[in-house]
Design an enzyme around this catalytic site. Structure first.
Site, short mmCIF file in Angstrom:
data_model
loop_
_atom_site.label_atom_id
_atom_site.label_comp_id
_atom_site.label_asym_id
_atom_site.label_seq_id
_atom_site.Cartn_x
_atom_site.Cartn_y
_atom_site.Cartn_z
N GLY A 158 0.82 -1.20 0.00
CA GLY A 158 0.00 0.00 0.00
C GLY A 158 0.86 1.25 0.00
O GLY A 158 2.05 1.21 0.33
N CYS A 159 0.25 2.36 -0.37
CA CYS A 159 1.00 3.61 -0.48
C CYS A 159 1.43 4.11 0.90
O CYS A 159 2.62 4.40 1.12
CB CYS A 159 0.17 4.66 -1.20
N TYR A 160 0.50 4.21 1.84
CA TYR A 160 0.87 4.64 3.19
C TYR A 160 1.88 3.68 3.82
O TYR A 160 2.86 4.13 4.42
CB TYR A 160 -0.37 4.72 4.08
N THR A 185 4.14 1.85 2.42
CA THR A 185 5.47 2.03 1.84
C THR A 185 6.22 3.16 2.53
O THR A 185 7.36 3.01 2.99
CB THR A 185 5.36 2.30 0.33
#
Lengths: 352, 352, 352, 352
Positions: D157-159, D161
């Site tokens: 996921g972006c968060y 990472t």
């Protein structure tokens, strides 16, 4: 289509003027160009610092130490980019006149037809009037052959690039009343430069929108000269720039009256034919937004025939820092060096 | 200065249509109006919810329960505001035709000269053609006397308000070629309404800018009709709207050709004379930005004479939700109720 | 509800410092205050210009000529607002010490407990240490009685206002570990002031977001002192400000550990009880956004109990230029003058 | 440094799911990858349209016709990217389980340790629990060897990472109290996806800022699992996401308590050592902004030791669509195919 044989040479280039947006965008594109070595980036005020100190996005990518521009004069360079303000740039062109390097000047100092016109619109005396006769206006869609032979390129202004490309097919075919041209133009804030001022203060730009330089902007004459050259009759242009609350992008909305009969199909054909072999101009079927070209060398154009009012509306969108400055300069460089024109210019627009 | 005797009456008003931006802006202004009680705010889809559930900025200020619009029909109301989409509004006007309340319709349903013109540009059959003969176009700077006598106001469109005010002094004095009018207009995103769609998606608006509705936008005919009425000769308008990446604000840049001699001094005088007793139009000496009027009922205009091209460029800036919608409606209400026209409209532009 | 008898007096005020955002916001609010006459607005650098030359949104509203601050010393004033940078303001307070006017200082010069603390965090010698003993910290939700009696108000910082109000109910009830406080704060760009700089350049703010002043920001100690006073035990605050690409608004997200048992219902009750008679603090049931309070004097707070992690997260949103500066100053003025505290502070948040 | 021999092979890939932002960003990067042919892009709802009809920035660059995902099942593919919403993606993974292609799933369907945890946080039954045992968490900075051997990558996921990279050096060295972790995270709007909704409406995002998903966001558990794995002791994470009014970018500000002695020099060394051979993590000496990494695969991290509070503040910035999604997927692909890891990932951040 016959592909040009790709050169394996590496050319040495210098970027004079590291501080501004065009300097950093030139660096960004040239870093990824397969035939280029950036030998110098210069800055008088930041000499000795790293390029990535000024532009932290380059950390680990281009940490090169900034040099004084003195160094390039005594070294072998293939191409020198001048990313300097107008009025400063002409001094460098004069000094470098006998240098073997090809020069691409991104300022406005050699874009106009004569020193006299320059002095009238820039209100500044020109220090190198001799330069004008050799300078070629670096709009590849119009002057590809001259550019290839040139040693001094006057890289076009951002507004003129979009304005001329929005109208060139009409002008070149003699299809419009040349005194009917109204160009309502809108630019992102980077067009105002990197210097801190009231104009560039966030709270004056954000959620705001206004016109400026009405009736007096210097790009007016640049556009008029080029449209006149294309149409072989005097063009009179009404040019009104506005400031958009975005970083990048220019959109021009141009209004003209056709000389004879027109219809949408004919209009589109004129544009498609004119730009048939121009890889970076995309003729669109819908009105483009500036975000459709952001971060790329594309110019998206859209011609519209309004039957009711009998007017042509032609729209063009570019990234002011790229097709309006840095990538146009690299395009010119490719042509001057005999490289395939698309080399190193394959950036896809960054959207969203 | 003789002050008008202020009424001490409290008038009961209803806002039909609570969901959209004009509904919430009407509520914001009317909440602070000294002679108004908001008796009802209606919403069919959100009946029973609180107004502040939909618009959380009103928490503790206006928590009123949303009613069905049925209730207003059976109650004594002084003024009913219709903050509904066009095509829906006319049904309400028809139903309320015999109601004693004065009606201010913020939609486009009664702004044009006839049902036929409406049907041609809105591509929809009109259900209440009889309404047209009583409807008054609610632009106070032009029609103050008619508005005072009216019982049905067609509140002007946002683009037409700015466009007409940018040109009215010229048209009313017969000073321009009426087929030379080009209006390049730019609006903040709230003009597109509160409904979620691709058009209103943040990533399509932010850092973007584009034209839309080229040659076909419905406000074209509204502007043409009003300019024609002012100038007593047929006006033909080229109108091109663009979408700005801001919440609020419209800026129009209008280009016209004068009939006779013109100069900057004369031009300014014409504007100052025309707007001398119009408290909400400010004639500016510099080009205004939309942020100079944001959150207020002001319209800032700036006329510029370009001697080189022999064209007049006239610029106007408004807040599209206020002078372009909600505060204009309240201005009309003041006139209809015999109140001093500035009552409750003293908001100072919010800048920065 | 029994309404307080409203005074009919008109008080004369001066705004010292017209250039900045707090100066113009003070003017905007005081213009609409029913009991105030703005007698002077001063600016040393722009003396003789009109206020509306600096802030064009005021054209036709407040065109008052800017005076030198010298004039206020020799005139009868009721209240003097100092909208000056810290370090400059204390000179004025010293000079005006014997003046009969009440002084509201919007700078940081008298907010802290002592000149010693000031000098440690502001790295500047204080010229008027005697001022500290009379200065009252002007946060009306905490110090209403002291403010009423005061003649020198230290108007709170923007971050401290939001931070303290997010935590006050917990601190005042001794409910949290006072060394557990982490405040992650985010502010719109106007917090950086009106001066053009790299920090305020549009291209550095727009589409960007970053932390600054980590571990060293001066508001840290201001928050700590106030939380300590509330909780009667030493508070140690981790405060990290970030810069938002918006004009206005502060949102703080505060993380704390409760001393004992907690649940959501209990938590909410603590907040509602604490702010029961505070008209400008709204306890929300959902996380507020900064746009919910923009252009208004409200502070929206939202307490959340995370059972999983056993932490309290408390959020507060204000308009940094209003509740964080100008409207807070007017709130203090109302209290000092014995006016009803809400007088002239009825702005409804501007959204969208 | 020994350079890997570059392969001359061309690998065939498919992108399943063309509509969203990750689909278009994958296409943008893969178009410029020297060893990749995009054989299919699929969309069930837009089958038969051109990719550039959905994403006009690709006009003339990638006009490929969108196929149904059925086609990829019967064709030889090397890599299949699933750019689908969670809950949909697992169906495809199940169907493709016996396909020879390597699969990179950009959804959340296989990121967690078990179907049970998935069902608890995603509140949805998992249709392919068998997939978990083969799935590798595709964060190259942590799992390079596993990724190389894997045939099913769960792209982070972006968060997570940004969050994990901000803390990994501390966790892996066992330096912090694992229950002290507070992550205050801020994301650009593209994190909310391309679907039109109230959440993505421009007027709710622009000039606004708010927290959401407090205490309940699904990325919490993903971060906790990875930090737990790194630190070999249970991590308890307080994770609060906020929505920024920008298109792209995530900034996380993480607060932790060290176990033993710490100082700034030691802290920086820990980070530099940990990321010494990780080409896309840049340890910065100043707090990074999201614009420093926009449009690139970089993650900029900045660790700060606050001696006063005895806390570590670690900041990380990424482009949520790239390092947080699409370029991370390509990085994983490079590793799986045995290519040099930087291949095709040389984008320089787009700033301004």
């Amino acid at each position: 289509m016959k592909k040009k044989t790709m050169s394996n040479s590496i050319y040495k280039v210098a970027i004079v003027g590291a501080t501004g947006f065009t300097g950093s965008e030139l660096a960004r594109i040239l870093c990824q160009h397969p035939h280029i070595e950036i030998k110098y980036i210069t800055s008088e005020s930041h000499e000795g610092k790293k390029f990535s100190d000024l532009h932290p996005q380059f950390l680990g990518i281009l940490d090169k130490t900034l040099a004084s521009s003195q160094v390039i004069k005594d070294d072998d360079m293939d191409v020198i980019f001048l990313a300097l303000p107008h009025g400063i740039s002409m001094d460098f062109v004069k000094t470098l006149a006998s240098h073997k390097a090809k020069i691409i000047d991104l300022s406005g100092d050699f874009r106009l037809k004569s020193p006299e016109v320059y002095e009238a619109w820039y209100q500044k005396q020109h220090v190198f009037p001799e330069g004008f006769k050799n300078a070629v206006y670096g709009l590849p869609e119009l002057y590809v052959d001259n550019i290839k032979e040139s040693r001094l390129i006057a890289n076009p202004g951002c507004y003129p690039t979009a304005s001329i490309l929005s109208l060139a097919p009409l002008m070149a075919n003699g299809l419009i009343e040349s005194d009917s041209v109204i160009i309502d133009a809108k630019s992102g804030l980077t067009g105002a430069g990197i210097k801190a001022s009231d104009t560039t203060h966030f709270s004056n730009v954000n959620e705001n929108f206004k016109a400026y330089g009405i009736g007096t902007h210097r790009h007016t004459v640049e556009i008029e000269e080029q449209l006149t050259a294309l149409g072989q009759s005097d063009a009179m242009v009404q040019f009104t720039p506005h400031l958009l609350p975005v970083d990048r992008g220019i959109l021009v909305t141009a209004y003209t009256k056709p000389k004879g009969q027109m219809d949408q199909e004919k209009l589109e054909k004129i544009y498609r034919d004119f730009y048939a072999d121009k890889p970076f101009v995309r003729v669109r079927e819908k009105a483009p937004g500036i975000k459709d070209v952001r971060g790329s060398h594309y110019c998206d154009v859209f011609p519209y025939w309004d039957r009711r009012t009998q007017r042509i509306i032609s729209i063009a969108a570019i990234d002011n820092l790229l097709k309006g400055a840095a990538s146009q300069a690299v395009h010119n460089m490719n042509l001057m060096l005999g490289l395939e024109e698309k080399t190193g210019l394959t950036q896809i627009p960054l959207r969203p």
